[in-house]
Enzyme design. Structure first.
Site, PDB file in Angstrom:
ATOM      1  N   ASN A  49      -3.579  16.286  42.654  1.00  0.00           N
ATOM      2  CA  ASN A  49      -2.904  14.787  42.727  1.00  0.00           C
ATOM      3  C   ASN A  49      -1.508  14.853  43.181  1.00  0.00           C
ATOM      4  O   ASN A  49      -0.623  14.955  42.405  1.00  0.00           O
ATOM      5  CB  ASN A  49      -2.819  14.340  41.039  1.00  0.00           C
ATOM      6  CG  ASN A  49      -2.751  12.753  41.109  1.00  0.00           C
ATOM      7  OD1 ASN A  49      -2.616  12.159  41.997  1.00  0.00           O
ATOM      8  ND2 ASN A  49      -2.927  12.315  39.689  1.00  0.00           N
TER       9      ASN A  49
ATOM     10  N   ARG B 135      -7.569  13.812  44.468  1.00  0.00           N
ATOM     11  CA  ARG B 135      -7.407  12.649  43.957  1.00  0.00           C
ATOM     12  C   ARG B 135      -6.690  11.742  45.267  1.00  0.00           C
ATOM     13  O   ARG B 135      -6.044  12.031  45.692  1.00  0.00           O
ATOM     14  CB  ARG B 135      -6.658  12.244  42.801  1.00  0.00           C
ATOM     15  CG  ARG B 135      -6.507  10.732  42.512  1.00  0.00           C
ATOM     16  CD  ARG B 135      -5.245  10.252  42.178  1.00  0.00           C
ATOM     17  NE  ARG B 135      -5.673   8.911  41.434  1.00  0.00           N
ATOM     18  CZ  ARG B 135      -5.202   8.678  40.010  1.00  0.00           C
ATOM     19  NH1 ARG B 135      -4.530   9.682  39.595  1.00  0.00           N
ATOM     20  NH2 ARG B 135      -5.494   7.738  39.560  1.00  0.00           N
TER      21      ARG B 135
ATOM     22  N   HIS C 199      -7.482   2.763  40.227  1.00  0.00           N
ATOM     23  CA  HIS C 199      -7.826   3.239  38.503  1.00  0.00           C
ATOM     24  C   HIS C 199      -9.197   3.323  38.387  1.00  0.00           C
ATOM     25  O   HIS C 199      -9.546   3.511  37.215  1.00  0.00           O
ATOM     26  CB  HIS C 199      -7.094   2.378  37.511  1.00  0.00           C
ATOM     27  CG  HIS C 199      -5.515   2.220  37.483  1.00  0.00           C
ATOM     28  ND1 HIS C 199      -4.799   1.299  37.058  1.00  0.00           N
ATOM     29  CD2 HIS C 199      -4.726   3.586  37.653  1.00  0.00           C
ATOM     30  CE1 HIS C 199      -3.726   1.612  36.943  1.00  0.00           C
ATOM     31  NE2 HIS C 199      -3.565   2.869  37.404  1.00  0.00           N
TER      32      HIS C 199
ATOM     33  N   ARG D 219       6.281  -2.786  38.179  1.00  0.00           N
ATOM     34  CA  ARG D 219       5.567  -3.617  39.204  1.00  0.00           C
ATOM     35  C   ARG D 219       5.305  -4.980  38.753  1.00  0.00           C
ATOM     36  O   ARG D 219       5.061  -5.114  37.541  1.00  0.00           O
ATOM     37  CB  ARG D 219       4.224  -3.152  39.876  1.00  0.00           C
ATOM     38  CG  ARG D 219       4.361  -1.920  40.892  1.00  0.00           C
ATOM     39  CD  ARG D 219       3.023  -1.338  40.859  1.00  0.00           C
ATOM     40  NE  ARG D 219       3.007   0.153  40.425  1.00  0.00           N
ATOM     41  CZ  ARG D 219       1.975   0.804  40.270  1.00  0.00           C
ATOM     42  NH1 ARG D 219       0.825   0.357  40.376  1.00  0.00           N
ATOM     43  NH2 ARG D 219       2.073   1.747  39.836  1.00  0.00           N
TER      44      ARG D 219
ATOM     45  N   GLU E 110      -8.534  11.463  33.878  1.00  0.00           N
ATOM     46  CA  GLU E 110      -8.805  11.094  35.299  1.00  0.00           C
ATOM     47  C   GLU E 110      -9.070  12.761  35.935  1.00  0.00           C
ATOM     48  O   GLU E 110      -9.933  12.999  36.743  1.00  0.00           O
ATOM     49  CB  GLU E 110      -7.614  10.724  36.244  1.00  0.00           C
ATOM     50  CG  GLU E 110      -7.692   9.291  35.581  1.00  0.00           C
ATOM     51  CD  GLU E 110      -6.321   8.616  35.995  1.00  0.00           C
ATOM     52  OE1 GLU E 110      -5.364   8.948  35.506  1.00  0.00           O
ATOM     53  OE2 GLU E 110      -6.338   7.739  36.856  1.00  0.00           O
TER      54      GLU E 110
END
Ligand code: AMP
Length: 395
Positions: free
Chosen positions: A8, A89, A178, A239, A381
């Site tokens: 990742n 990923r 996601h 964010r 994940e």
């Protein structure tokens, strides 16, 4: 052999895990940071041992060399441990990558080209893919896309109502992100309630530093809160989530440029912008001690979650499960209680003791007679990337 090395990567970091694709068991994990700085750092964990070192890591290839060295120093090289695939990923797969994909030169180039839609992510993925293919030339490399799970979102939900020609020219649509987490969490939630995923209407709230909501009907994503970029939707650590796009025009006319807007909305907004910290634990402590800005940030955060809960209950025509996951979703009983407060009318009854009990396992926080099962399900994940990569190569 079902071990998969999961990568990742970010622009200046590479996270990695060696995972058993069958069981999800983690053999080793690590993080190479500050790639490109004068001095980088690697942390490597295997078993109970943590190996931490500072060293020069000028680029991603050097990052992979550091990782290989860390494995060797922990007792066995990656080749001795044996891997059957490397799973990467990839944040943005655009409209073309709808499933895990074997990485060829051509696929790697397409991932790089999609950097136009994900400038912070895809170029970094590309660099890591090149370095990883050099480091592990003899095993298949598989790209697993965060956007792929949302390819089932119907046009009515993924289309922005702007000039259709402009949208087509620039690839503008809601892609959603996601997806790897929403997929694995919805499957684990189905397993927890003991029903096939195909029978369930589920709402997953992935509340981490980045946050998104997803409406899942029979295992298929039908709507999600992130859009063209991972900026839209819920309030996040730094964010903004949803804003009136007119706000950007207003600031542009006031003298902001694109880089300043980018910095404002991605780095200086959300909880950070409202209360000065993107760590939810700090925020809760400050709100508890009477800090009005922290309390407002909490309220704004929860308000956005409830707005999407309402929208997705309508989109799905009710729900069987509401599932909380990721750092905040798994750990903050306060957020879960506030998000589900006063929803008895639609079949949500939270059990305060179950909600308050800390655990690392999947669990129910609603009462036994709650019509909608409200669950906390830890996301994983990396295990899902390993599973998908292995499934493709063992095929
Ligand atoms: P993630 O991106 O999934 O790692 O989630 C990061 C977020 O989870 C940060 O805002 C953390 O402050 C928050 N978080 C982690 N542990 C806790 C906790 N015990 N209580 C509340 N928030 C937490």
């Amino acid at each position: 052999m079902t071990s998969v090395l999961v990568i990742n990567s970010g622009s200046s970091s590479v996270k990695y895990q060696l995972v058993d694709a069958d069981t999800g068991e983690r053999y080793a994990s690590g993080l190479v940071e500050r790639i490109g700085d004068a001095l980088g750092r690697i942390q490597h964990r295997s078993g109970d041992t943590l190996d931490e070192r500072e060293l020069a890591v000028p680029d991603h290839a050097a990052g992979f060399a550091a990782m290989l060295d860390a494995f060797a120093r922990a007792g066995a090289t990656v080749s001795e441990l044996g891997i059957s695939a490397v799973g990467h990923r990839v944040v943005q797969g655009g409209s073309e990558f709808v499933a895990p994909t074997l990485i060829t030169d051509q696929v790697a180039e397409r991932i790089l080209a999609l950097g136009a839609l994900a400038p912070l992510h895809n170029p970094a993925h590309y660099q890591a893919i090149v370095a990883a293919r050099q480091a592990f030339p003899d095993v298949p490399h598989v790209a697993v896309f965060d956007t792929a799970f949302h390819q089932t979102v119907p046009a009515a939900a993924h289309t922005y109502a702007i000039d259709a020609e402009v949208a087509a020219e620039h690839g503008i649509r809601r892609y959603g992100f996601h997806g790897i987490s929403h997929l694995v969490v919805s499957r684990r939630a189905a397993a927890y309630v003991g029903r096939p995923v195909a029978e369930l209407k589920q709402i997953v709230m992935h509340l981490g530093n980045g946050a998104s909501a997803c409406a899942i009907d029979g295992g298929r994503s039908i709507d999600t809160s992130m859009g063209l970029t991972p900026l839209e939707g819920l309030v996040m650590g730094t964010r903004s989530g949803d804003i009136d796009p007119g706000l950007m025009l207003h600031l542009l006319r006031a003298g902001y440029d694109a880089a300043q807007l980018d910095n404002l909305l991605n780095k200086r907004s959300g909880l950070m912008g409202l209360a000065g910290s993107n760590d939810f634990r700090d925020l809760l402590a400050a709100a508890d001690s009477g800090d009005a800005a922290a309390q407002l940030a909490f309220d704004v955060y929860v308000h956005a979650i409830r707005r999407y809960l309402g929208a997705y209950l309508v989109a799905l025509g009710g729900a069987d499960t509401i599932v909380f996951t990721a750092g905040v979703g798994e750990n903050s009983a306060e957020v879960r209680a506030a998000a589900c407060a006063g929803l008895e009318w639609c079949g949500v009854r939270i059990d305060p003791d179950r909600n308050a009990a800390a655990s690392r396992e999947a669990r129910r926080i609603s009462t036994d007679d709650s019509k909608i099962a409200v669950l906390v399900v830890p996301t994983d994940e990396e295990a899902e990337i390993a599973r998908q990569a292995w499934q493709l190569v063992s095929g």
